[in-house]
Write a protein that holds these residues in place. Sequence first.
Motif, PDB file in Angstrom:
ATOM      1  N   THR A 244      -7.867 -17.055 -29.903  1.00 42.54           N
ATOM      2  CA  THR A 244      -8.286 -18.448 -29.767  1.00 42.54           C
ATOM      3  C   THR A 244      -7.084 -19.370 -29.794  1.00 42.54           C
ATOM      4  OG1 THR A 244     -10.368 -17.970 -30.913  1.00 42.54           O
ATOM      5  CG2 THR A 244      -9.698 -20.279 -30.798  1.00 42.54           C
ATOM      6  N   GLU A 245      -7.108 -20.392 -28.951  1.00 42.30           N
ATOM      7  CA  GLU A 245      -6.121 -21.464 -29.034  1.00 42.30           C
ATOM      8  C   GLU A 245      -6.851 -22.787 -29.168  1.00 42.30           C
ATOM      9  OE1 GLU A 245      -4.707 -22.737 -24.668  1.00 42.30           O
ATOM     10  OE2 GLU A 245      -4.285 -20.635 -25.096  1.00 42.30           O
ATOM     11  N   TYR A 246      -6.140 -23.792 -29.616  1.00 39.38           N
ATOM     12  CA  TYR A 246      -6.769 -25.074 -29.918  1.00 39.38           C
ATOM     13  C   TYR A 246      -6.219 -26.169 -29.012  1.00 39.38           C
ATOM     14  CZ  TYR A 246      -8.719 -22.807 -33.995  1.00 39.38           C
ATOM     15  OH  TYR A 246      -9.420 -21.947 -34.807  1.00 39.38           O
ATOM     16  N   VAL A 247      -7.152 -26.880 -28.379  1.00 40.46           N
ATOM     17  CA  VAL A 247      -6.804 -28.046 -27.570  1.00 40.46           C
ATOM     18  C   VAL A 247      -7.074 -29.274 -28.421  1.00 40.46           C
ATOM     19  CG1 VAL A 247      -7.307 -29.363 -25.484  1.00 40.46           C
ATOM     20  CG2 VAL A 247      -7.387 -26.857 -25.435  1.00 40.46           C
ATOM     21  N   ILE A 248      -6.063 -30.105 -28.601  1.00 35.92           N
ATOM     22  CA  ILE A 248      -6.208 -31.331 -29.410  1.00 35.92           C
ATOM     23  C   ILE A 248      -6.013 -32.519 -28.490  1.00 35.92           C
ATOM     24  CG2 ILE A 248      -5.424 -32.608 -31.426  1.00 35.92           C
ATOM     25  CD1 ILE A 248      -4.141 -29.146 -31.168  1.00 35.92           C
ATOM     26  N   GLU A 249      -7.077 -33.300 -28.333  1.00 39.96           N
ATOM     27  CA  GLU A 249      -7.037 -34.438 -27.410  1.00 39.96           C
ATOM     28  C   GLU A 249      -7.246 -35.738 -28.165  1.00 39.96           C
ATOM     29  OE1 GLU A 249      -8.878 -34.611 -23.203  1.00 39.96           O
ATOM     30  OE2 GLU A 249     -10.289 -35.716 -24.486  1.00 39.96           O
ATOM     31  N   LEU A 250      -6.253 -36.602 -28.066  1.00 42.83           N
ATOM     32  CA  LEU A 250      -6.317 -37.948 -28.630  1.00 42.83           C
ATOM     33  C   LEU A 250      -6.713 -38.897 -27.511  1.00 42.83           C
ATOM     34  CD1 LEU A 250      -5.510 -40.036 -30.935  1.00 42.83           C
ATOM     35  CD2 LEU A 250      -3.203 -39.961 -29.920  1.00 42.83           C
ATOM     36  N   SER A 251      -7.749 -39.721 -27.721  1.00 44.13           N
ATOM     37  CA  SER A 251      -8.198 -40.580 -26.619  1.00 44.13           C
ATOM     38  C   SER A 251      -8.546 -41.978 -27.105  1.00 44.13           C
ATOM     39  CB  SER A 251      -9.406 -39.967 -25.905  1.00 44.13           C
ATOM     40  OG  SER A 251     -10.521 -39.914 -26.763  1.00 44.13           O
ATOM     41  N   PHE A 252      -8.413 -42.928 -26.176  1.00 38.02           N
ATOM     42  CA  PHE A 252      -8.718 -44.334 -26.443  1.00 38.02           C
ATOM     43  C   PHE A 252      -9.414 -44.921 -25.224  1.00 38.02           C
ATOM     44  CE2 PHE A 252      -4.596 -43.186 -28.257  1.00 38.02           C
ATOM     45  CZ  PHE A 252      -4.831 -43.381 -29.609  1.00 38.02           C
ATOM     46  N   LYS A 253     -10.543 -45.579 -25.433  1.00 42.43           N
ATOM     47  CA  LYS A 253     -11.264 -46.219 -24.338  1.00 42.43           C
ATOM     48  C   LYS A 253     -11.063 -47.727 -24.382  1.00 42.43           C
ATOM     49  CE  LYS A 253     -14.873 -42.713 -23.807  1.00 42.43           C
ATOM     50  NZ  LYS A 253     -16.326 -42.427 -23.725  1.00 42.43           N
ATOM     51  N   THR A 254     -10.947 -48.325 -23.196  1.00 48.47           N
ATOM     52  CA  THR A 254     -10.785 -49.767 -23.086  1.00 48.47           C
ATOM     53  C   THR A 254     -11.233 -50.216 -21.701  1.00 48.47           C
ATOM     54  OG1 THR A 254      -9.190 -51.605 -23.260  1.00 48.47           O
ATOM     55  CG2 THR A 254      -8.397 -49.557 -22.292  1.00 48.47           C
ATOM     56  N   ASP A 255     -11.539 -51.489 -21.566  1.00 48.52           N
ATOM     57  CA  ASP A 255     -12.003 -52.018 -20.279  1.00 48.52           C
ATOM     58  C   ASP A 255     -10.866 -52.523 -19.396  1.00 48.52           C
ATOM     59  OD1 ASP A 255     -14.639 -51.516 -20.939  1.00 48.52           O
ATOM     60  OD2 ASP A 255     -15.002 -53.535 -21.723  1.00 48.52           O
ATOM     61  N   LYS A 256      -9.686 -52.774 -19.968  1.00 54.13           N
ATOM     62  CA  LYS A 256      -8.621 -53.434 -19.229  1.00 54.13           C
ATOM     63  C   LYS A 256      -7.467 -52.491 -18.908  1.00 54.13           C
ATOM     64  CE  LYS A 256      -9.406 -58.022 -21.286  1.00 54.13           C
ATOM     65  NZ  LYS A 256      -8.765 -59.098 -22.073  1.00 54.13           N
ATOM     66  N   TYR A 257      -6.945 -52.639 -17.703  1.00 51.29           N
ATOM     67  CA  TYR A 257      -5.775 -51.850 -17.290  1.00 51.29           C
ATOM     68  C   TYR A 257      -4.584 -52.142 -18.199  1.00 51.29           C
ATOM     69  CZ  TYR A 257      -1.742 -50.259 -14.617  1.00 51.29           C
ATOM     70  OH  TYR A 257      -0.587 -49.641 -14.246  1.00 51.29           O
ATOM     71  N   SER A 258      -4.341 -53.418 -18.480  1.00 48.00           N
ATOM     72  CA  SER A 258      -3.173 -53.786 -19.284  1.00 48.00           C
ATOM     73  C   SER A 258      -3.250 -53.179 -20.675  1.00 48.00           C
ATOM     74  CB  SER A 258      -3.056 -55.316 -19.383  1.00 48.00           C
ATOM     75  OG  SER A 258      -4.234 -55.883 -19.932  1.00 48.00           O
ATOM     76  N   ASP A 259      -4.445 -53.165 -21.265  1.00 51.77           N
ATOM     77  CA  ASP A 259      -4.603 -52.551 -22.582  1.00 51.77           C
ATOM     78  C   ASP A 259      -4.391 -51.041 -22.504  1.00 51.77           C
ATOM     79  OD1 ASP A 259      -5.139 -54.977 -23.754  1.00 51.77           O
ATOM     80  OD2 ASP A 259      -7.323 -54.730 -23.740  1.00 51.77           O
TER      81      ASP A 259
END
Length: 292
Positions: A244-259
């Motif tokens: 087994t290997e582990y995938v760690i995904e950090l994510s951020f959602k936003t509405d604006k391209y600049s953000d």
Amino acid sequence: MNITASRARRLRTSSAIALAASFTVAVTVLAPAPTAFAASNAVPTYEVKINLTTAALDSSHNPTSAVKSAFGITGSAKVRSYEYFDTDALDLNAEGWSVRLRHKSGSSFEETYKKRFPVVNGDINATLDEANDAGFDSSDTNYGAEVDWGYAKQTLSFSNEKSHSASGYSGTSMPPSSTGRNWLVNDTPGKLDDWLYNNWGSDTLKASRAHGPVTSQVWSGAWKSSDDASIEVLPVVNASGTGTEYVIELSFKTDKYSDAAQLHSDAIALAEARGWLYRGDILKTQLILDRY
């Protein structure tokens, strides 16, 4: 009345009617047709996705307290299971489509039909034009547009979300492959179904199988301009199939391209400084399709 004069008047009247009719036809033919205006491009939201190395995990394969503190992760872990449906030859994937069945604890099953368009050289507007030409524009409210912004790659995706009752299924348990496939076939949206020809989507799904399932844990929070931050830890079978290997995904959602641009830059810089950054893009969908 003179018969000859009467006949002359009738001829003059007939000629006038014929001329008027001819003029009407001419005007009708020459009149411009109503202008058909194409719908405008879709307006996407953004999700920044940065992968971390296993240095971000503790001995229980959970994010360390330092990682959670650094990126505003405060919630407790939530479990989700999911799988993708495609043929052995990955015919859907070859056309940029993915079909996912997901089950979050305590929720209905989520059916997601997604069409992907790779963004070349960061030109999101050109990719939106391409999607518009393929029928994905602002007028179609059945699909949500999003730009997934990874370490080096960007992808424009259009997702059609449907649901199915989870009655009789506890936790995050998944249905038998044939059951899940039938649900997805019956709910196939029109754009997918007629992508290459009539019923192509549903016919391809009928020949598909489940790739998975996989089960991950997700921790949530808020960081900087994003009030929808998360870390997902996904165990997957390794390439050799021996562990087994582990995938760690950090994510951020936003509405604006600049953000999104600022979040992308800041997250990479912070993860790099702390020794947690994976310098590349791990595409979970492709990984699961290839290994299961």
